[in-house]
Design an enzyme around this catalytic site. Structure first.
Site, mmCIF file in Angstrom:
data_model
loop_
_atom_site.group_PDB
_atom_site.id
_atom_site.type_symbol
_atom_site.label_atom_id
_atom_site.label_comp_id
_atom_site.label_asym_id
_atom_site.label_seq_id
_atom_site.Cartn_x
_atom_site.Cartn_y
_atom_site.Cartn_z
ATOM 1 N N GLU A 1 -35.688 -17.731 34.481
ATOM 2 C CA GLU A 1 -36.913 -17.687 33.668
ATOM 3 C C GLU A 1 -36.728 -18.337 32.305
ATOM 4 O O GLU A 1 -37.651 -18.940 31.758
ATOM 5 C CB GLU A 1 -37.369 -16.232 33.464
ATOM 6 C CG GLU A 1 -37.960 -15.591 34.711
ATOM 7 C CD GLU A 1 -36.940 -14.901 35.589
ATOM 8 O OE1 GLU A 1 -35.716 -15.133 35.416
ATOM 9 O OE2 GLU A 1 -37.368 -14.133 36.472
ATOM 10 N N ALA B 1 -41.683 -16.299 40.875
ATOM 11 C CA ALA B 1 -43.129 -16.246 40.683
ATOM 12 C C ALA B 1 -43.673 -17.662 40.815
ATOM 13 O O ALA B 1 -42.955 -18.641 40.576
ATOM 14 C CB ALA B 1 -43.455 -15.672 39.314
ATOM 15 N N GLU C 1 -35.597 -10.599 41.760
ATOM 16 C CA GLU C 1 -36.099 -9.273 41.369
ATOM 17 C C GLU C 1 -36.664 -8.515 42.566
ATOM 18 O O GLU C 1 -36.458 -7.304 42.702
ATOM 19 C CB GLU C 1 -37.180 -9.435 40.290
ATOM 20 C CG GLU C 1 -36.632 -10.024 39.005
ATOM 21 C CD GLU C 1 -37.736 -10.301 37.999
ATOM 22 O OE1 GLU C 1 -38.467 -11.299 38.199
ATOM 23 O OE2 GLU C 1 -37.884 -9.535 37.042
ATOM 24 N N GLY D 1 -38.435 -14.035 40.163
ATOM 25 C CA GLY D 1 -39.089 -12.933 40.866
ATOM 26 C C GLY D 1 -38.528 -12.721 42.265
ATOM 27 O O GLY D 1 -38.589 -11.609 42.798
HETATM 28 C C1 HXC Z 1 -44.230 -22.722 42.401
HETATM 29 C C2 HXC Z 1 -42.502 -23.725 43.496
HETATM 30 C C3 HXC Z 1 -41.587 -22.798 42.954
HETATM 31 C C4 HXC Z 1 -42.108 -21.796 42.100
HETATM 32 C C5 HXC Z 1 -40.492 -24.165 44.191
HETATM 33 N N1 HXC Z 1 -41.772 -24.555 44.263
HETATM 34 N N2 HXC Z 1 -40.363 -23.099 43.405
HETATM 35 N N3 HXC Z 1 -43.810 -23.676 43.217
HETATM 36 N N4 HXC Z 1 -43.431 -21.800 41.846
HETATM 37 N N5 HXC Z 1 -41.334 -20.830 41.570
HETATM 38 C C6 HXC Z 1 -42.328 -25.668 45.010
HETATM 39 C C7 HXC Z 1 -42.002 -27.001 44.360
HETATM 40 O O1 HXC Z 1 -42.898 -27.261 43.318
HETATM 41 C C8 HXC Z 1 -42.165 -27.934 45.515
HETATM 42 O O2 HXC Z 1 -43.533 -28.184 45.735
HETATM 43 C C9 HXC Z 1 -41.641 -27.122 46.694
HETATM 44 O O3 HXC Z 1 -41.731 -25.749 46.296
HETATM 45 C C10 HXC Z 1 -40.204 -27.426 47.034
HETATM 46 O O4 HXC Z 1 -39.424 -27.285 45.843
HETATM 47 P P1 HXC Z 1 -38.422 -28.420 45.320
HETATM 48 O O5 HXC Z 1 -38.211 -28.154 43.892
HETATM 49 O O6 HXC Z 1 -38.881 -29.760 45.709
HETATM 50 O O7 HXC Z 1 -37.126 -28.054 46.169
HETATM 51 P P2 HXC Z 1 -35.582 -28.270 45.749
HETATM 52 O O8 HXC Z 1 -35.410 -29.617 45.112
HETATM 53 O O9 HXC Z 1 -34.804 -27.928 46.959
HETATM 54 O O10 HXC Z 1 -35.297 -27.197 44.592
HETATM 55 C C11 HXC Z 1 -35.349 -25.825 44.887
HETATM 56 C C12 HXC Z 1 -35.357 -25.006 43.582
HETATM 57 C C13 HXC Z 1 -36.512 -25.472 42.687
HETATM 58 C C14 HXC Z 1 -34.013 -25.135 42.857
HETATM 59 C C15 HXC Z 1 -35.524 -23.536 44.018
HETATM 60 O O11 HXC Z 1 -37.698 -25.483 43.454
HETATM 61 C C16 HXC Z 1 -36.734 -24.581 41.511
HETATM 62 O O12 HXC Z 1 -35.979 -24.617 40.531
HETATM 63 N N6 HXC Z 1 -37.805 -23.775 41.571
HETATM 64 C C17 HXC Z 1 -38.213 -22.922 40.460
HETATM 65 C C18 HXC Z 1 -37.294 -21.727 40.355
HETATM 66 C C19 HXC Z 1 -37.687 -20.848 39.168
HETATM 67 O O13 HXC Z 1 -37.708 -21.255 38.003
HETATM 68 N N7 HXC Z 1 -38.033 -19.606 39.461
HETATM 69 C C20 HXC Z 1 -38.370 -18.605 38.456
HETATM 70 C C21 HXC Z 1 -39.853 -18.611 38.272
HETATM 71 S S1 HXC Z 1 -40.263 -17.560 36.913
HETATM 72 P P3 HXC Z 1 -44.100 -29.682 45.911
HETATM 73 O O14 HXC Z 1 -45.567 -29.462 45.992
HETATM 74 O O15 HXC Z 1 -43.642 -30.445 44.730
HETATM 75 O O16 HXC Z 1 -43.470 -30.131 47.193
HETATM 76 C C22 HXC Z 1 -40.308 -16.039 37.563
HETATM 77 C C23 HXC Z 1 -40.793 -14.970 36.611
HETATM 78 C C24 HXC Z 1 -40.607 -13.630 37.201
HETATM 79 O O17 HXC Z 1 -40.013 -15.807 38.685
HETATM 80 C C25 HXC Z 1 -41.830 -12.804 37.100
HETATM 81 C C26 HXC Z 1 -41.878 -11.761 38.115
HETATM 82 C C27 HXC Z 1 -42.455 -12.151 39.444
#
Ligand code: HXC
Length: 257
Positions: free
Chosen positions: A131, A65, A111, A108
């Protein structure tokens, strides 16, 4: 219909949806959710389409998400909006949906892949439910579908630590149907989808309904449900054609597809 966060293509009888927010690793914001659900629903209703494929990029299927979008959410707003509710419509599609996953499928994103019927993974795929590291839990079925797919011990560990698992571990655990080299992921997914789309559409829809029933009911009820649909299949012209073609040693020409 024009979309901004996804690409939509027809490949013969296959409907292909490609998540396309490359700068955010395909993070699932509200617009993307609505677009995926709208495009998938349109394909589902289209008699020219027999199977769907949902894919992302080489680097990310979807990194979850959109954290920046949801950061400020408050309970009454998300509750009253039924935030994330539209994703349920994806799980309710009648036609088979293949998820073709390369790179990150997190939160997400994992999921969404699990909402699909067949999960094909590139050797680069990484799955996880991180999450907990954000102080929340999964919201579109991760704690339920991952547990059904891989069992309690592994689901608990993955969800409680937020660690990622690679394609091989995911295949061993039963989350993915098979692993293919990353450069062949889309062609393999499309070939699998074409195979499915060439089947009798009523048979494919009955098959999906019946397999899904295994997750919703007891064994006895599930077997009864299957038996009813099995008998009903004999009311289709495709059953007659499929069996006649076998007896005549020729490929079937299904009408309903
Ligand atoms: C918003 C995101 C994002 C996310 C990545 N980006 N994931 N933006 N929401 N979930 C953005 C980063 O901010 C960054 O933007 C760009 O994408 C590239 O990401 P980096 O982190 O620089 O890349 P990298 O170092 O290769 O790391 C990749 C990664 C990391 C390990 C996937 O991005 C990460 O941990 N992302 C979050 C993963 C996460 O927690 N997902 C669960 C979300 S909660 P900028 O602008 O800085 O370049 C969820 C709840 C479920 O999903 C609900 C149902 C839908």
């Amino acid at each position: 219909e024009t979309y901004e966060t996804i690409l939509v293509e027809r490949k013969g009888r296959v409907g292909l949806i490609t998540l396309n927010r490359p700068k955010a690793l395909n993070a699932l914001n509200t617009q993307l959710m609505n677009e995926v659900v709208a495009a998938a629903t349109a394909f589902d209703r289209d008699p020219e389409i027999g199977c769907l494929v949902i894919t992302g990029s080489e680097k990310a299927f979807a990194a979850g998400a959109d954290i920046k979008e949801m950061q400020g959410n408050r309970f009454p707003d998300v509750y009253l909006d039924d935030w994330l509710g539209p994703w349920d419509r994806l799980g309710a599609l009648r036609k088979p949906v293949i998820a073709a996953v390369a790179g990150f499928a997190l939160g997400g994103g994992c999921e969404l892949a699990m909402l699909c019927d067949v999960l094909l993974a590139a050797d680069t795929a990484k799955f996880g439910q991180p999450e907990i590291k954000l102080g929340v839990i999964p919201g579109i079925g991760g704690s339920q579908r991952l547990t059904r797919a891989v069992g309690k011990a592994k689901a608990m560990e993955l969800c409680l630590t937020g660690r990622m698992m690679g394609a091989e571990e995911a295949e061993r655990a039963g989350l993915v149907s098979r692993i293919v080299p990353a450069d062949q992921l889309l062609s393999e997914a499309l070939a699998t989808a074409e195979t499915i789309a060439a089947m009798s559409a009523p048979a494919a829809i009955m098959m999906k309904e019946s397999v899904n029933r295994a997750f919703e009911t007891t064994l006895a009820e599930g077997v009864r449900f299957e038996r009813r649909l099995f008998h009903a299949a004999f009311a289709t012209a495709d059953q007659k054609e499929g069996m006649t073609a076998f007896a005549e040693k020729r490929p079937p020409e299904f009408q309903n597809r």
